[in-house]
Design a protein around this motif. Structure first.
Motif: not given
Length: 754
Positions: A456, A459, A483, A486, A488-491, A515, A519, A523
């Motif tokens: 966090k 980022a 990203y 990790r 974080r597909q939206e980012d 992604v 990654s 997860q």
């Protein structure tokens, strides 16, 4: 009859008579009051115009109008008189007849009217013009919000368009770019001024958007545009400052200099722009505007090309070597060029890390000699930069950035202190924030605790870097990959959309915005470790199958590591052995030696669990015999490495060497508590158990027991300990999982109690 008796002696000079007439007509009083009132008005304008967003040229116009209004006021005072019957010419007033008492009363009233005239005229001028300028700056019709005013006072922002090269020689593009970069550097030192970097502005070089549209897109208050014309040894720089909100020109200037004085011109430009914005230069940077990075035009051209090449062609082996040669020539031309030395140091360091990680210098017969030479050159370049300009941002970055991960706790703290110092001194330097993001990301190297808080913070730092430099292709690519790793597909999608605006060809590479398997795997494993829910293993299996089909792995043999993990989770010992028997070419490259060690170590534990000591000895000897190669990898500092080598020595019966290896490597590697416990359990089981429960007592959220249970195949001794069994029985989460995989836990299956 006159208002006042004429007491002038008949022999007085004409000048003195004129002076007394000025006094009689109250011209002197009007002038005095006008000047005092005008001065007060100018002070009020100076204090209030910036707050209300009124442009600086309006302040200068107010001064001019107040000055021009003075002779008007004097003429009115001479020619006219304010009377109870209205404004009359002075000679008409003088013809009126009055008594002595009436004359005295009228004199007092005339004095008051004179004062009123002197004060009223400049006030009317100021009020009308101030209202006009204020309405002009607020042409959107929106009401002025107090919070908006306060935010503008606290922080202003500026973007500078790439300077247009007006010279016929295309080579001068580098020269224009260098001037652009230096102006931005000077601007970044101005207090309360946020500066958009040059890289972010390059996309607008050929844009058809208006300056107002660009200003809205970047959310800045001001935009600077200009051009550079270079003919022989003569340079002409034209600069204009524009209000990004309404496209009004606020300030413009031309600078013509001989070539050897051009760098001083850059500093002058930054100062004049800051004055036009009426911002105060930071107190701690007074006198430090560095307008002369070098007196050599050749050195400056080489440096500008190296910087440009870095931002446009990335960091391939070829482009990095080109940049290195340019900077080496620049420093040879001017040995006092601190910025060139600082950047050259970082290039040497980067090449050093790429020797093993990316297999650079393939033609070199002795890579160790090349590495030693690079270290020596790096140290020399850093020493030169520090000696020449210790507080220069490039020098500070060269001290803070070494591309070496992971680090010890002490080195991590030193690194953080240096980055904090740079950000405090140069808060608008995007690269400082960018490297701070990587620092936070690597905090997980020091612990096996939940890395989410670290990510966090990383980022937040990365996003600040992208806010300051929103269209830097290299930075965008790296953060997007971070990203992706990790999940974080939206980012990833958000940043990819911005990256495509700069590099349209990336839109054709769908893998850039998808992604990665690594990654998704992380997860899945994280969720599995947190819940012990074996349904996640089906997701792992299907995802791995797809990744193997599409070859989504960062290097050769990496897929086998994931297969080993899945085999451990599913208790598939035979698959582990099958993988260990596949051909494997050991190389001093990337993760190759670590993968080799993991595959052999897992197979060694399978043979031990089966009681096949002879085969276990073969695997252990294979690890020990290749210890030097395993430890030579640039990414060798995997948490598992010390435990693997120590375990191999215990299988071979050399307990002292196992303990010595674990203790020695512990101080050099990012060894987590769980990995240390795993290694220690082969040497001294009781001590390993004591360490585990001590760690759990200190930190109830410690996840080491989850890791040890999940990787049961390599932790049989530890899991079989009575105290450890009691823990898992009481805790309950892993009991069913272990009951199906570890013989000592079979008795805990629910069916056994029925």
């Amino acid at each position: 009859m006159n208002d006042e008796p004429n007491n002038n002696p008949p022999n007085q000079s004409g000048l003195l008579i004129f002076w007394h007439e000025l006094k009689r007509r109250k011209v002197i009083r009007v002038a005095s009051v006008y000047i005092i009132t005008g001065w007060i008005i100018i002070q009020v304008a100076a204090a209030t115009f910036p707050t209300f967003g009124i442009p600086p040229w309006a302040f200068r116009f107010i001064i001019l109008m107040v000055i021009l209004g003075l002779p008007v006021a004097l003429i009115l005072a001479w020619a006219f008189e304010l009377t109870p019957d209205g404004i009359k010419a002075t000679h008409n007033v003088e013809k009126n007849t009055h008594s002595e008492v009436e004359l005295q009363g009228l004199a007092k009233k005339r004095n008051l009217r004179a004062y009123a005239l002197g004060a009223l005229l400049p006030t009317l001028i100021f009020g009308a013009l101030a209202l006009f300028f204020y309405l002009q700056t607020d042409n959107s019709g929106a009401e002025l919000n107090l919070a908006t005013v306060e935010s503008k006072v606290d922080k202003k922002s500026i973007a500078m368009m790439p300077l247009l090269n007006m010279s016929s020689n295309a080579e001068n593009e580098y020269f224009a770019g260098g001037i652009h970069e230096d102006i931005l550097t000077n601007l970044s030192r101005i207090k309360n001024l946020q500066v958009i970097s040059r890289t972010s502005m390059m996309k607008y070089a050929a844009s058809e958007k208006t300056l107002k549209e660009i200003g809205t897109e970047l959310a800045v208050d001001f935009i600077v545009e200009g051009s550079v014309r270079r003919i022989g040894n003569h340079v002409r720089v034209t600069i204009q400052l524009i209000n990004a909100n309404n496209d009004l020109h606020l300030w413009a200037n031309n600078f013509e200099r001989e070539l050897l004085d051009v760098f001083a011109t850059q500093s002058e430009l930054a100062k004049e722009i800051s004055n036009s914005l009426q911002l105060e230069i930071q107190p701690d940077s007074v006198g430090t505007l560095e307008g002369m990075p070098t007196f050599s035009v050749k050195a400056y051209d080489l440096y500008s090309r190296a910087v440009s090449l870095e931002k446009t062609e990335g960091a391939s082996e070829e482009s990095t070597m080109q940049r290195r040669k340019m900077l080496e020539e620049a420093t040879a031309t001017d040995s006092d060029f601190a910025q060139a030395w600082a950047l050259l140091k970082r290039i040497y360091d980067y090449q050093l890390t790429r020797i093993v990680a990316a297999n650079w210098y393939q033609e070199a017969t002795d890579k160790k000699a090349v590495a030693a030479q690079l270290r020596e050159k790096s140290q020399r370049a850093l020493s030169k930069a520090v000696a020449l300009a210790p507080n220069n941002v490039e020098t500070l970055l060269s001290q803070a950035v070494d591309h070496s991960w992971p680090k010890s706790i002490e080195k991590m703290q030193d690194h953080k202190d240096m980055l904090d110092h740079i950000i405090a001194k140069y808060p608008n330097n995007a690269y400082a924030w960018y490297h701070l993001g990587w620092w936070h990301s690597h905090r997980r190297d020091l612990t096996d605790q939940n890395p989410l808080p670290f990510f966090k913070d990383a980022a937040l730092a990365f996003e600040e870097a992208l806010r300051l430099d929103p269209f830097n292709a290299r930075m965008l690519s790296a953060v997007m990959k971070w990203y992706k790793d990790r999940g974080r597909q939206e980012d990833v999608t958000r940043i990819a959309a911005r990256l495509v605006q700069i590099l349209p060809e990336t839109a054709q590479d769908r893998s850039l915005i998808r992604v990665s398997w690594n990654s998704r795997k992380n997860q899945i494993v994280a969720a599995f470790l947190h819940t012990a829910d074996e349904s996640f293993l089906e997701q792992y299996k299907s995802g791995l199958k797809e990744a193997l089909q599409k070859d989504e792995f960062y290097e050769e043999y990496a897929g086998r590591w994931d297969e080993i993990d899945l085999s451990i989770f599913n208790n598939d010992e035979q698959r582990v052995l099958d993988i260990s028997r596949l051909p494997f070419e050991l190389k001093e490259k990337g993760w190759n030696p670590t993968l080799f060690a993991i595959i052999n170590a897992t197979a060694m534990h399978v043979y031990l669990n089966r009681g096949e000591m002879g085969q276990a000895l073969v695997q252990a000897k294979n690890i020990v015999d290749n210890k030097a190669v395993i430890l030579s990898s640039v990414v060798k500092k995997c948490p598992c490495t010390p435990g693997i080598i120590a375990s191999a020595y215990t299988v071979l019966g050399d307990i002292p060497q196992a303990r010595q290896t674990l203790e020695k490597l512990q101080g050099q590697y990012r060894v987590s508590k769980s990995n240390h416990i795993i290694g220690m359990s082969k040497i001294d089981l009781e001590q390993a158990v004591a360490i585990a429960f001590s760690e759990k007592a200190k930190d109830p959220k410690w996840s080491g027991f989850d890791d040890i249970a999940a990787y049961h195949m390599i932790n049989r001794e530890f899991l079989a300990h009575p105290k450890v069994q009691q823990y898992y029985v009481q805790e309950g989460k892993w009991l069913n999982y272990l009951a199906d995989r570890v013989p000592e836990y079979a008795k805990y299956k629910p069916a056994a109690h029925e």
